[in-house]
Design a protein around this motif. Sequence first.
Motif, PDB file in Angstrom:
ATOM      1  N   ASP A   1       8.394   5.700  11.822  1.00 52.76           N
ATOM      2  CA  ASP A   1       9.282   5.008  12.751  1.00 52.76           C
ATOM      3  C   ASP A   1       8.671   3.728  13.297  1.00 52.76           C
ATOM      4  O   ASP A   1       9.370   2.885  13.866  1.00 52.76           O
ATOM      5  CB  ASP A   1       9.709   5.930  13.892  1.00 52.76           C
ATOM      6  CG  ASP A   1       8.532   6.484  14.676  1.00 52.76           C
ATOM      7  OD1 ASP A   1       7.381   6.120  14.365  1.00 52.76           O
ATOM      8  OD2 ASP A   1       8.750   7.281  15.602  1.00 52.76           O
ATOM      9  N   GLU A   2       7.359   3.530  13.111  1.00 54.45           N
ATOM     10  CA  GLU A   2       6.722   2.288  13.526  1.00 54.45           C
ATOM     11  C   GLU A   2       6.936   1.173  12.510  1.00 54.45           C
ATOM     12  O   GLU A   2       6.767  -0.009  12.827  1.00 54.45           O
ATOM     13  CB  GLU A   2       5.216   2.492  13.722  1.00 54.45           C
ATOM     14  CG  GLU A   2       4.841   3.452  14.827  1.00 54.45           C
ATOM     15  CD  GLU A   2       3.336   3.653  14.903  1.00 54.45           C
ATOM     16  OE1 GLU A   2       2.599   2.782  14.375  1.00 54.45           O
ATOM     17  OE2 GLU A   2       2.898   4.664  15.465  1.00 54.45           O
ATOM     18  N   MET A   3       7.294   1.529  11.274  1.00 56.73           N
ATOM     19  CA  MET A   3       7.367   0.551  10.195  1.00 56.73           C
ATOM     20  C   MET A   3       8.719  -0.137  10.094  1.00 56.73           C
ATOM     21  O   MET A   3       8.836  -1.220   9.527  1.00 56.73           O
ATOM     22  CB  MET A   3       7.044   1.227   8.857  1.00 56.73           C
ATOM     23  CG  MET A   3       5.674   1.859   8.812  1.00 56.73           C
ATOM     24  SD  MET A   3       5.377   2.636   7.202  1.00 56.73           S
ATOM     25  CE  MET A   3       3.910   3.596   7.543  1.00 56.73           C
TER      26      MET A   3
ATOM     27  N   ARG B   1      -0.300   7.422   3.529  1.00 56.98           N
ATOM     28  CA  ARG B   1       0.352   6.819   4.696  1.00 56.98           C
ATOM     29  C   ARG B   1       0.123   5.323   4.791  1.00 56.98           C
ATOM     30  O   ARG B   1       0.440   4.706   5.812  1.00 56.98           O
ATOM     31  CB  ARG B   1      -0.154   7.512   5.969  1.00 56.98           C
ATOM     32  CG  ARG B   1       0.239   8.980   6.055  1.00 56.98           C
ATOM     33  CD  ARG B   1      -0.411   9.659   7.238  1.00 56.98           C
ATOM     34  NE  ARG B   1      -0.097   8.991   8.502  1.00 56.98           N
ATOM     35  CZ  ARG B   1      -0.610   9.343   9.668  1.00 56.98           C
ATOM     36  NH1 ARG B   1      -1.476  10.356   9.725  1.00 56.98           N
ATOM     37  NH2 ARG B   1      -0.289   8.710  10.777  1.00 56.98           N
ATOM     38  N   GLY B   2      -0.443   4.716   3.763  1.00 56.12           N
ATOM     39  CA  GLY B   2      -0.633   3.278   3.778  1.00 56.12           C
ATOM     40  C   GLY B   2      -1.884   2.850   4.507  1.00 56.12           C
ATOM     41  O   GLY B   2      -2.599   3.654   5.097  1.00 56.12           O
TER      42      GLY B   2
ATOM     43  N   SER C   1       0.820  -1.218   0.000  1.00 50.59           N
ATOM     44  CA  SER C   1       0.000   0.000   0.000  1.00 50.59           C
ATOM     45  C   SER C   1       0.849   1.261   0.000  1.00 50.59           C
ATOM     46  O   SER C   1       0.386   2.330  -0.409  1.00 50.59           O
ATOM     47  CB  SER C   1      -0.945   0.005   1.213  1.00 50.59           C
ATOM     48  OG  SER C   1      -0.265   0.280   2.427  1.00 50.59           O
ATOM     49  N   LEU C   2       2.102   1.160   0.455  1.00 47.57           N
ATOM     50  CA  LEU C   2       2.992   2.317   0.455  1.00 47.57           C
ATOM     51  C   LEU C   2       3.588   2.592  -0.919  1.00 47.57           C
ATOM     52  O   LEU C   2       4.330   3.571  -1.086  1.00 47.57           O
ATOM     53  CB  LEU C   2       4.109   2.116   1.481  1.00 47.57           C
ATOM     54  CG  LEU C   2       3.661   2.171   2.945  1.00 47.57           C
ATOM     55  CD1 LEU C   2       4.781   1.718   3.864  1.00 47.57           C
ATOM     56  CD2 LEU C   2       3.197   3.575   3.317  1.00 47.57           C
TER      57      LEU C   2
ATOM     58  N   GLY D   1      -6.253   0.276  -3.840  1.00 53.03           N
ATOM     59  CA  GLY D   1      -7.408   0.246  -2.955  1.00 53.03           C
ATOM     60  C   GLY D   1      -7.261  -0.896  -1.972  1.00 53.03           C
ATOM     61  O   GLY D   1      -6.526  -1.855  -2.236  1.00 53.03           O
ATOM     62  N   TRP D   2      -7.948  -0.798  -0.821  1.00 53.01           N
ATOM     63  CA  TRP D   2      -7.845  -1.886   0.149  1.00 53.01           C
ATOM     64  C   TRP D   2      -9.055  -1.934   1.054  1.00 53.01           C
ATOM     65  O   TRP D   2      -9.834  -0.981   1.168  1.00 53.01           O
ATOM     66  CB  TRP D   2      -6.577  -1.762   0.983  1.00 53.01           C
ATOM     67  CG  TRP D   2      -6.388  -0.460   1.708  1.00 53.01           C
ATOM     68  CD1 TRP D   2      -7.004  -0.041   2.850  1.00 53.01           C
ATOM     69  CD2 TRP D   2      -5.496   0.605   1.330  1.00 53.01           C
ATOM     70  NE1 TRP D   2      -6.564   1.199   3.216  1.00 53.01           N
ATOM     71  CE2 TRP D   2      -5.623   1.620   2.306  1.00 53.01           C
ATOM     72  CE3 TRP D   2      -4.597   0.781   0.279  1.00 53.01           C
ATOM     73  CZ2 TRP D   2      -4.893   2.807   2.248  1.00 53.01           C
ATOM     74  CZ3 TRP D   2      -3.869   1.950   0.222  1.00 53.01           C
ATOM     75  CH2 TRP D   2      -4.020   2.946   1.190  1.00 53.01           C
TER      76      TRP D   2
END
Length: 358
Positions: A58-60, A50-51, A44-45, A118-119
């Motif tokens: 920093d969480e990724m 922002r996905g 998605s990125l 899309g998701w």
Amino acid sequence: MALDRISLSHFRNHRGTELGETRHLNLLFGENGAGKTNVLEAISLLAPGRGLRRAALDEMSGPHGDGGFAIGASLKEQGHESARIGTYVEPDRTGRRLVRINGAEANAGSLGEWLAMGWLTPAMDRLFMDSAGARRRHVDRMALALDPGHARNVSRYETAMRERNKLLETGGDTTWLDAIEAQLSEHGERVAAGRKALIAALTDELTALPDQPFARPLLTYRPGGPTEFEALREDFRRQRARDRAAGRALTGPHRDELEVVMAGSGQAAALCSTGEQKAMLIAMTLAHAVLAAEGRPGVLLLDEVAAHLDPVRRTALFQRLRQGRAQVWLTGTESAPFEDIIEEAAVWRVSNGTVERL
């Protein structure tokens, strides 16, 4: 055209993952926490924004990434690579996400010119019960997949709104307010137009779909104020005193609402059963996938969708996914719900941040 040769480096629990020889339908199996959704988030990125988790950069990064990560993929057309796209964060520089397209640096917005994304995730199941702001973000994400420039309009509108709020708070000069409100109205008109165009296109696509087995939603765009430039500018000027007292603008596109009711019953989506809400959300997602894949390669990410559908709706979902132009990625904890399509799909088992092709 589809994504292939997907790579994840130091992304969450994936230290180094490669997915190649993809197909129209792609399945990821594994236990909860294995890293299936992390793969979808990484994909998605490869689109602006922002996905699918809207997480901070920093969480990724994985435990060995020193704050950095990298995601890359090939766009494949008729078996041949037509482009290479990627996004990354340099170690110890988590404040900015960088993008490369065919080896050259690019801005994140340009990803939308190559790919329409899309998701549907379990976290979205409460969309109809959530805040108006959550539905606006959902609408804007769908609009972005149709028009890569929509995100820029939203960003500029939000920036101008913050500047206006600050000027109102500090008693700024009216000449500056006039200038900011002109910008605000220009960007607001474009944001509203993008949202209205999306809802109109979705309505047309949903009307063409049968009501069963997925309940058909009826969508209405409710503007939070005027939507044309002159009317917006006049409204902002007239409401300065009220907005100053409130500490925020009380009308404008930032107050827009998406109203959803179920066709046939006319019941508001928020009052429908959990199953009916899920069915309407799937119908919206499928209709959007059709629209998004018309002008650019489309990718549809479906996280833990099939397990929550009865056999009739699962069969109908798989049939529509087969017929659609978008490449599809699905996740599940077991293979049983996917028996109808498993022979035609590319399948991977995910375990502790590693993938194995089956």
